[in-house]
Design a protein around this motif. Structure first.
Motif, PDB file in Angstrom:
ATOM      1  N   ASP A 258       0.457  -1.331   0.152  1.00 21.96           N
ATOM      2  CA  ASP A 258      -0.341   0.170   0.255  1.00 21.96           C
ATOM      3  C   ASP A 258       0.538   0.988  -0.102  1.00 21.96           C
ATOM      4  O   ASP A 258      -0.275   2.304  -0.091  1.00 21.96           O
ATOM      5  CB  ASP A 258      -0.865   0.257   1.334  1.00 21.96           C
ATOM      6  CG  ASP A 258      -2.406  -1.111   1.139  1.00 21.96           C
ATOM      7  OD1 ASP A 258      -2.492  -1.429  -0.013  1.00 21.96           O
ATOM      8  OD2 ASP A 258      -2.870  -1.694   2.328  1.00 21.96           O
ATOM      9  N   THR A 259       1.915   1.291   0.366  1.00 25.33           N
ATOM     10  CA  THR A 259       2.865   2.615   0.290  1.00 25.33           C
ATOM     11  C   THR A 259       4.013   2.526  -1.067  1.00 25.33           C
ATOM     12  O   THR A 259       3.940   2.714  -1.611  1.00 25.33           O
ATOM     13  CB  THR A 259       3.521   2.836   1.576  1.00 25.33           C
ATOM     14  OG1 THR A 259       4.286   1.381   2.016  1.00 25.33           O
ATOM     15  CG2 THR A 259       2.388   2.700   2.689  1.00 25.33           C
ATOM     16  N   GLN A 262       3.483   0.854  -4.379  1.00 26.14           N
ATOM     17  CA  GLN A 262       2.036   2.106  -4.998  1.00 26.14           C
ATOM     18  C   GLN A 262       2.920   2.759  -5.198  1.00 26.14           C
ATOM     19  O   GLN A 262       3.098   3.734  -6.610  1.00 26.14           O
ATOM     20  CB  GLN A 262       1.659   1.863  -4.520  1.00 26.14           C
ATOM     21  CG  GLN A 262       0.228   1.033  -4.086  1.00 26.14           C
ATOM     22  CD  GLN A 262      -1.086   0.903  -3.594  1.00 26.14           C
ATOM     23  OE1 GLN A 262      -1.818   2.601  -3.370  1.00 26.14           O
ATOM     24  NE2 GLN A 262      -1.833   0.488  -3.075  1.00 26.14           N
ATOM     25  N   LEU A 328      -5.199  12.633   0.578  1.00 29.74           N
ATOM     26  CA  LEU A 328      -4.716  11.742  -0.889  1.00 29.74           C
ATOM     27  C   LEU A 328      -5.490  12.151  -2.715  1.00 29.74           C
ATOM     28  O   LEU A 328      -4.506  11.365  -2.839  1.00 29.74           O
ATOM     29  CB  LEU A 328      -5.230  10.202   0.041  1.00 29.74           C
ATOM     30  CG  LEU A 328      -4.954   9.165  -1.168  1.00 29.74           C
ATOM     31  CD1 LEU A 328      -3.832   8.817  -1.419  1.00 29.74           C
ATOM     32  CD2 LEU A 328      -5.839   7.953  -0.519  1.00 29.74           C
ATOM     33  N   GLU A 332      -3.171  11.878  -5.596  1.00 27.46           N
ATOM     34  CA  GLU A 332      -3.434  11.353  -6.819  1.00 27.46           C
ATOM     35  C   GLU A 332      -4.438  12.287  -7.729  1.00 27.46           C
ATOM     36  O   GLU A 332      -4.001  11.957  -9.284  1.00 27.46           O
ATOM     37  CB  GLU A 332      -4.968  10.173  -6.337  1.00 27.46           C
ATOM     38  CG  GLU A 332      -4.504   9.460  -5.450  1.00 27.46           C
ATOM     39  CD  GLU A 332      -3.173   8.711  -5.755  1.00 27.46           C
ATOM     40  OE1 GLU A 332      -2.978   8.249  -7.220  1.00 27.46           O
ATOM     41  OE2 GLU A 332      -2.639   7.618  -5.224  1.00 27.46           O
ATOM     42  N   ARG A 364      -5.400   3.090   4.513  1.00 29.75           N
ATOM     43  CA  ARG A 364      -4.269   2.430   3.436  1.00 29.75           C
ATOM     44  C   ARG A 364      -5.402   1.303   2.735  1.00 29.75           C
ATOM     45  O   ARG A 364      -4.405   1.089   0.920  1.00 29.75           O
ATOM     46  CB  ARG A 364      -3.429   0.938   4.294  1.00 29.75           C
ATOM     47  CG  ARG A 364      -2.679   1.568   5.116  1.00 29.75           C
ATOM     48  CD  ARG A 364      -1.598   2.349   4.877  1.00 29.75           C
ATOM     49  NE  ARG A 364      -0.334   2.440   5.829  1.00 29.75           N
ATOM     50  CZ  ARG A 364       0.511   3.284   5.319  1.00 29.75           C
ATOM     51  NH1 ARG A 364       0.365   4.040   4.314  1.00 29.75           N
ATOM     52  NH2 ARG A 364       1.697   3.088   5.928  1.00 29.75           N
ATOM     53  N   GLN A 367      -5.992   4.232  -0.194  1.00 30.14           N
ATOM     54  CA  GLN A 367      -4.725   3.914  -0.928  1.00 30.14           C
ATOM     55  C   GLN A 367      -4.661   3.240  -2.089  1.00 30.14           C
ATOM     56  O   GLN A 367      -4.113   3.300  -2.861  1.00 30.14           O
ATOM     57  CB  GLN A 367      -3.400   3.963   0.127  1.00 30.14           C
ATOM     58  CG  GLN A 367      -3.191   5.985   0.471  1.00 30.14           C
ATOM     59  CD  GLN A 367      -2.086   5.110   1.599  1.00 30.14           C
ATOM     60  OE1 GLN A 367      -1.640   3.925   2.040  1.00 30.14           O
ATOM     61  NE2 GLN A 367      -1.076   6.331   1.708  1.00 30.14           N
TER      62      GLN A 367
END
Length: 467
Positions: A258-259, A262, A328, A332, A364, A367
């Motif tokens: 997730d971090t 990605q 977020l 994005e 998370r 994301q």
């Protein structure tokens, strides 16, 4: 054969009569009763250890004392019998033989502990010689009859049951015969008392011996149970360590997916785009590089917090989950450069701050879901909706992409090569006691909904492999 004194037969008869009626007879009479009680008392002592078994007696302090008591009783009886004979028959021609046999009997008895307590041929030979010497002494002098008391238990301890009972019966017959020879006429008590006492003592010995066997079996069983308990505890500890390792591996895999994963994927796409437009549109290429640099900086912050097991960087900046979702969505949209627009909307007001793990899990999930939208859906718009209800919080992520045929939970399609995002999301929600639902159809976009209760106890951490 009776004890003889020098002189005529009449004098000999008078001596026997005096021996039966005088103080000596009184001493013999109570002596038989005392010896009978000695048999009963000695029964429990030998059952606990054995008069001549140092190996058994040495394993139990009480049994050791009882064994010493039996040894002392034997030598006390032997000494008393020899003293009585010497007092009653001074100057007897066979006195040297009586003394020699008494010393031989004492020495033989002392050899018993040296030979051990197992029924070996040498031990059986020793017992046979000991009994024969005692029998000769009883024939020569009936006073030695009560030295049979320790011999009862020596035979019961060494011989098999039937042979031991036969020996006890033989020794009892000699005791009865010796008492009758010392008595003045027939006395039913002297005939019946020794067999009765011997029977009681034998029964006590057999019972105590069986009890000792049961106790040894019980102790062995307890040791087995303790060993099983220790082994089970070790296996349980090993299982818990394995489960903890698997849970940590799952957590690490989800955090990395997730971090860092990605972020690296976004950087790759941006750098590829920059490479394609480097000559034709240098300004656009530089924007892609700057955006990739920003993602790298954020990934570096995430990695540092991830190493220290801290909250996501967006949550650490303050403002809670709502501010993190807005940031977020804006990030994005900026990274997509007009290709994808992400909106964020919050409904309701929480009655209390959300737990940190709930906020981390929902962030998370958002994301991961937006990463899937960006990479796979081909959508131009997506939305994050956080809804606060009385007893739960719901996060919806929707897009207008190409959609797909949703598969039941636990079924993985052949098209998902990496296949890590959705299982990781499900694992996160399951750890919080919530549910994850997906609604999608080809050409109709996708809506992912994560619902987490706020009043129920979270379920235990699962150890399924999200890959």
């Amino acid at each position: 054969m009776v004890e003889h004194r020098s002189g005529s037969p009449d004098a000999e008869a008078e001596a026997e009569a005096a021996e039966a009626e005088g103080p000596g007879a009184a001493a013999e009479g109570p002596g038989s009763a005392a010896e009978g009680s000695g048999i009963a008392a000695g029964g429990s002592g030998i059952a606990g250890s054995g008069a001549g078994g140092p190996g058994i007696a040495g394993s139990d302090p009480d049994a050791r004392w009882l064994a010493l008591l039996m040894h002392a009783a034997f030598f006390l009886l032997l000494g008393a019998s020899l003293t009585r004979f010497l007092m009653r028959h001074p100057g007897e021609d066979r006195t040297p033989w009586i003394i020699a046999l008494s010393i031989t009997l004492a020495v033989l008895y002392l050899l018993g502990p040296v030979l051990g307590s197992r029924p070996t041929p040498r031990r059986l030979t020793w017992l046979a010689v000991l009994v024969v010497v005692w029998m000769v002494l009883v024939v020569l002098a009936p006073s030695f009859a009560w030295c049979a008391v320790p011999l009862f238990y020596t035979g019961l301890r060494i011989l098999p049951p039937r042979a031991a009972l036969a020996l006890v019966a033989l020794l009892t017959v000699f005791v009865v015969a010796a008492q009758l020879r010392l008595a003045d006429g027939f006395d039913p008590n002297l005939v019946l008392a020794p067999p009765a006492v011997a029977a009681v003592a034998t029964a006590v010995f057999v019972h105590m011996q069986r009890q000792a066997v049961r106790q040894r079996e019980l102790a062995a069983r307890q040791r087995e149970l303790i060993d099983d308990l220790l082994r089970t505890r070790r296996e349980l500890a090993a299982t818990e360590r394995r489960e903890g390792t698997l849970a940590e591996r799952q957590r690490l895999s989800m955090e990395i997916h997730d971090t860092l994963a990605q972020g690296l994927s976004s950087q790759q796409m941006l750098l590829q785009a920059a490479d394609r437009t480097w000559s034709a549109d240098p300004d656009a290429a530089r924007r892609h590089v700057r955006t990739a640099t920003g993602i790298a900086e954020r990934n570096l912050a995430e990695a540092r917090r991830f190493v220290h097991d801290l909250a996501p960087a967006d949550l650490a900046e303050g403002g809670g989950l709502e501010a993190a979702l807005h940031a977020l969505a804006a990030r994005e949209s900026a990274q997509a450069e007009g290709v994808l627009t992400v909106h964020c909307h919050v409904e309701g007001t929480p009655h209390a701050p959300l737990p940190d793990r709930v906020q981390s899990a929902l962030l998370r999930i958002a994301q991961g879901a937006l990463a899937n939208v960006r990479e796979h859906s081909g959508a131009t718009a997506a939305g994050l909706t956080l809804t606060h209800l009385d007893d739960r919080v719901v996060l919806d992520i929707g897009d207008n992409g190409r959609g797909f045929t949703a598969e039941p939970e636990g079924v993985r399609g052949s098209r998902t090569v990496r296949g890590h995002g959705l299982p990781a999301m499900r694992a996160r929600v399951r750890q919080l006691g919530g549910t994850l639902t997906i609604e999608s159809a080809p050409g109709e976009g996708t809506v992912l909904s994560a619902e987490v209760p706020l009043t129920t106890v979270p379920l235990p951490t699962t150890t399924e492999d999200p890959t």
